[in-house]
Design an enzyme around this catalytic site. Structure first.
Site, PDB file in Angstrom:
ATOM      1  N   ASP A   1      -3.352   4.626  -2.276  1.00  0.00           N
ATOM      2  CA  ASP A   1      -4.333   5.248  -1.538  1.00  0.00           C
ATOM      3  C   ASP A   1      -4.961   6.511  -2.032  1.00  0.00           C
ATOM      4  O   ASP A   1      -4.217   7.295  -2.593  1.00  0.00           O
ATOM      5  CB  ASP A   1      -3.664   5.199  -0.353  1.00  0.00           C
ATOM      6  CG  ASP A   1      -4.731   5.397   0.767  1.00  0.00           C
ATOM      7  OD1 ASP A   1      -5.592   4.818   1.070  1.00  0.00           O
ATOM      8  OD2 ASP A   1      -4.678   6.747   1.301  1.00  0.00           O
TER       9      ASP A   1
ATOM     10  N   ASP B   1       0.864  -1.246  -0.173  1.00  0.00           N
ATOM     11  CA  ASP B   1      -0.189  -0.119   0.100  1.00  0.00           C
ATOM     12  C   ASP B   1       0.734   1.206  -0.078  1.00  0.00           C
ATOM     13  O   ASP B   1       1.769   1.284   0.655  1.00  0.00           O
ATOM     14  CB  ASP B   1      -0.875  -0.007   1.253  1.00  0.00           C
ATOM     15  CG  ASP B   1      -2.325   0.420   1.052  1.00  0.00           C
ATOM     16  OD1 ASP B   1      -2.467   1.590   0.371  1.00  0.00           O
ATOM     17  OD2 ASP B   1      -3.312  -0.184   1.573  1.00  0.00           O
TER      18      ASP B   1
ATOM     19  N   HIS C   1     -11.192  -3.038   4.007  1.00  0.00           N
ATOM     20  CA  HIS C   1     -11.030  -2.631   5.364  1.00  0.00           C
ATOM     21  C   HIS C   1     -11.657  -1.460   5.720  1.00  0.00           C
ATOM     22  O   HIS C   1     -11.971  -0.867   6.738  1.00  0.00           O
ATOM     23  CB  HIS C   1      -9.574  -2.307   5.807  1.00  0.00           C
ATOM     24  CG  HIS C   1      -9.148  -1.306   4.964  1.00  0.00           C
ATOM     25  ND1 HIS C   1      -8.541  -1.299   3.545  1.00  0.00           N
ATOM     26  CD2 HIS C   1      -8.580   0.102   5.285  1.00  0.00           C
ATOM     27  CE1 HIS C   1      -8.148  -0.303   3.255  1.00  0.00           C
ATOM     28  NE2 HIS C   1      -8.060   0.742   4.276  1.00  0.00           N
ATOM     29  N   ASP C   2     -12.300  -0.674   4.751  1.00  0.00           N
ATOM     30  CA  ASP C   2     -13.226   0.255   4.735  1.00  0.00           C
ATOM     31  C   ASP C   2     -14.577   0.350   4.728  1.00  0.00           C
ATOM     32  O   ASP C   2     -15.459   1.051   4.987  1.00  0.00           O
ATOM     33  CB  ASP C   2     -12.917   1.526   3.696  1.00  0.00           C
ATOM     34  CG  ASP C   2     -11.304   2.077   4.066  1.00  0.00           C
ATOM     35  OD1 ASP C   2     -10.788   2.085   4.968  1.00  0.00           O
ATOM     36  OD2 ASP C   2     -10.573   2.359   2.850  1.00  0.00           O
TER      37      ASP C   2
ATOM     38  N   GLU D   1      -6.938   3.454  -6.002  1.00  0.00           N
ATOM     39  CA  GLU D   1      -8.065   3.331  -5.004  1.00  0.00           C
ATOM     40  C   GLU D   1      -8.813   4.730  -5.154  1.00  0.00           C
ATOM     41  O   GLU D   1      -8.025   5.880  -4.833  1.00  0.00           O
ATOM     42  CB  GLU D   1      -7.836   2.980  -3.690  1.00  0.00           C
ATOM     43  CG  GLU D   1      -8.954   2.993  -2.621  1.00  0.00           C
ATOM     44  CD  GLU D   1      -8.954   3.974  -1.256  1.00  0.00           C
ATOM     45  OE1 GLU D   1      -9.713   3.641  -0.557  1.00  0.00           O
ATOM     46  OE2 GLU D   1      -8.205   5.211  -1.327  1.00  0.00           O
TER      47      GLU D   1
END
Ligand code: GLC
Length: 610
Positions: A234, A128, A367-368, A304
């Site tokens: 990200d 990431d 994870h969000d 993302e």
């Protein structure tokens, strides 16, 4: 192509209007698939995968110890959420050093050992990378705040505005942070505001300063040299903001009335700016150059963004320049309300907007967002895995989804760690907190689900670990785990890797799709009942191009109508409530497609004769 058009007309004339067909050749251009196209990418949230030292936080050694789990699943690539140094305000997404491992996760030696183990198992590693912002504890920010000549423009700084009648100082404009409230924070050290599109501890980097782009490219090179195979970028669409910082307009369609809520404004000046695509293209060029100069193994870039499909598609780039290998497709992450036709629409939205030569992907969890089994009925977990893993393209699985982990909604406000949950306060934290989907991986029946040998865990383990855990599920043939493995195996068929897609729904109850690749014997059909009723006499040949094909049951969900090996006729299918089935079928020597072409010529011939 003409054939496809003809078929659509036929289908329409029969009133079967929801069938859509996509040729995957347009997206592969006939080339062999690369590693990142064939694989499933498994996302590890490192704080929650495995704690090797008993401090209650997952770490790198814990990942290395358990990486065989991925191999057992048939997964060939892993994406690890940030492991670099961070004050953990946003659990690694607030980076205080891009090139050091956070001590919570271990050491650089641990990282190198992980890379070696992954290499040995043939699993690719995607890290990431958080290019939009750093932590306010990053050296660059401290120096920028102190007006250090080299760093003063590394972040987005602006003077206050003074508004009558009081002439008090206000933020430079109305921009809001994705975590709520103004996106500007006043620095008394510098007497200016800095921009933070996420929490106030995450100041935005300034990509109008070329040095910033170069710094991040150096960071990328640092990790590539250590053996990393690519990055998940990200918040990729937030990199650059409109010059002059104009106010953003109110989003009248949103229904949001609280100006502090991120949904209140249309983010037309903070997201998707043309210069953002330039920066991303620059990152991509760097990755391509690195591959060419080294071993020609692709270093992948995945972006993302939570934005419209149109904007997301631009992140693929165009004829002139490539940008992402793929931007995440979050269409299946939406709350689609257990409706087959909404899934059909979500799939079509992605496939029909996909540019030529661009590669699809499907994300079912991260994870969000709420876990799959908590967004939908848990009985749908296996069917949804069948769908996301057998649609054309790369599939992304969030850790724990292979065993159908559920959100831990028992987390109290005192246990809340997510800044969004904390910000929301004790009355509302559970509606927005991302903690419930980040609790430790459930390995076995031992204390803390085998996640730690210590006395506590950073987030509480879901008490359902006695029922949902890896150890148990490896022994049960019809567990989520074993069904997931079977699907991943089937995914390796050429018909699934490169096959064309036909997708259709029967009302809101049944989603069905077919994958087949001319020249390959075996095709695959998936059918799922999204409803609570038993459905009988379903004619799949009515909605998919199956003619009188016999279908062989290959994978079923538990309590299914059929068992693997059963042969059924495509025009007479029964489905139990929330049942999902994967069938294989054999192309006859003359495949249905060539048969159709023959029929088409015949009909033209007949018309001419008449
Ligand atoms: C991304 C991450 C999320 C994080 C945010 C800010 O959306 O997935 O977890 O909070 O960026 O970095």
């Amino acid at each position: 192509m003409a054939f496809l058009a003809l078929r659509s007309i036929l289908v329409l004339s029969l009133g079967l209007c929801s069938l859509a067909e996509y040729s995957i050749w347009n997206h592969t251009r006939g080339k062999d698939l690369d590693w990142w196209q064939k694989t499933v990418i498994y996302q590890i949230y490192p704080l929650s995968f495995m704690d090797s030292n008993g401090d209650g936080y997952g770490d790198i050694k814990g990942i290395t110890m358990n990486i065989q789990h991925l191999k057992n699943l048939g997964v060939d690539a892993v994406w690890i959420s940030p492991i670099t140094k961070s004050p953990m305000r946003d659990f690694g997404y607030d980076v205080s050093s891009y090139v050091d491992i956070d001590p919570l996760f271990g050491t650089m030696e641990d990282f190198k050992a992980l890379v070696a183990k992954l290499k040995e198992l043939g699993i690719k590693l995607i890290l990431d990378l958080v290019p939009n912002h750093t932590s306010d504890q990053h050296d660059w920010f401290k120096k920028s705040e102190a007006n250090d000549p080299k760093y003063k423009d590394y972040y987005v700084w602006a003077d206050p505005t003074f508004r009558p009648p009081s002439q008090n100082a206000f933020p430079p404009n109305n921009w809001t942070s994705a975590f709520g409230g103004s996106a500007w924070k006043y620095s008394t050290k510098r007497n200016q505001y800095y921009l933070h599109q996420f929490s106030e501890y995450q100041p935005d980097l300034n990509y109008r300063n070329e040095n910033v782009t170069n710094e991040i490219k150096e960071v990328m090179k640092f990790w590539l040299d250590l053996g990393v195979n690519g990055f998940r970028m990200d918040a990729a669409n937030h990199l650059v903001e409109k010059e002059g910082f104009p106010d953003e307009p109110v989003n009248l369609d949103s229904g949001v009335s609280d100006p502090n809520n991120y949904g209140y404004l249309k983010h037309i000046y903070t997201m998707n700016q043309p210069e953002t695509f330039d920066v991303l293209a620059d990152f991509r060029a760097m990755l391509d150059e690195y591959s060419h100069k080294t071993d020609n193994i692709t270093r992948v870039m995945i972006t993302e963004s939570y934005t419209s499909t149109d904007e997301i598609m631009k992140q693929y780039g165009d004829q002139n320049r490539s940008i992402a290998h793929f931007p995440f497709n979050f269409n299946l992450l939406a709350e689609l309300g257990d409706e087959a036709d909404l899934f059909d629409l979500a799939i079509n939205d992605w496939m029909s907007n996909l540019p030529q030569g661009a590669w699809p992907n499907w994300v079912l969890g991260n994870h969000d967002n709420r876990r799959v089994g908590s967004r939908y009925d848990p009985k749908m977990i296996d069917s949804l895995n069948m769908i996301s893993l057998l649609l054309p393209g790369t599939a992304v699985t969030y850790y724990g989804e292979e065993i159908g982990m559920l959100d831990n909604m028992g987390i109290t406000f005192n246990q809340t760690r997510d800044p969004i949950g904390i910000e929301a306060g004790p009355d509302n934290y559970l509606t927005v907190s991302r903690d419930p989907q980040r609790t430790p991986q459930q390995w076995n029946y031992q204390n803390f689900a085998g996640f730690t040998k210590g006395n506590e865990t950073w987030l509480p383990v879901n008490p359902n670990y006695n029922i949902i855990n890896v150890q148990d599920q490896t022994t049960l043939p019809m567990s989520h785990y074993n069904i997931y493995r079977q699907i991943v195996q089937l995914r390796k068929l050429p018909g699934v890797q490169k096959g064309d897609l036909e997708v259709s729904s029967i009302g809101s109850r049944v989603l069905a799709f077919k994958r087949s690749y001319d020249g390959e014997e075996t095709g695959v059909v998936v059918a799922a009942n999204f409803g609570e009723d038993i459905l009988e006499n379903i004619n799949l040949a009515y909605v998919l191009d199956l003619y009188d094909k016999k279908l062989t049951v290959n994978i079923t969900t538990p309590a299914a109508t059929y068992k693997p090996g059963d042969i059924i006729s495509s025009d007479d299918l029964s489905l139990n409530p929330m049942e999902g089935l994967v069938f294989t079928f054999q192309h006859s020597l003359a495949s249905s497609r060539s048969l159709s072409v023959v029929l088409m010529f015949l009909s033209v011939f007949l018309v001419v004769r008449v």
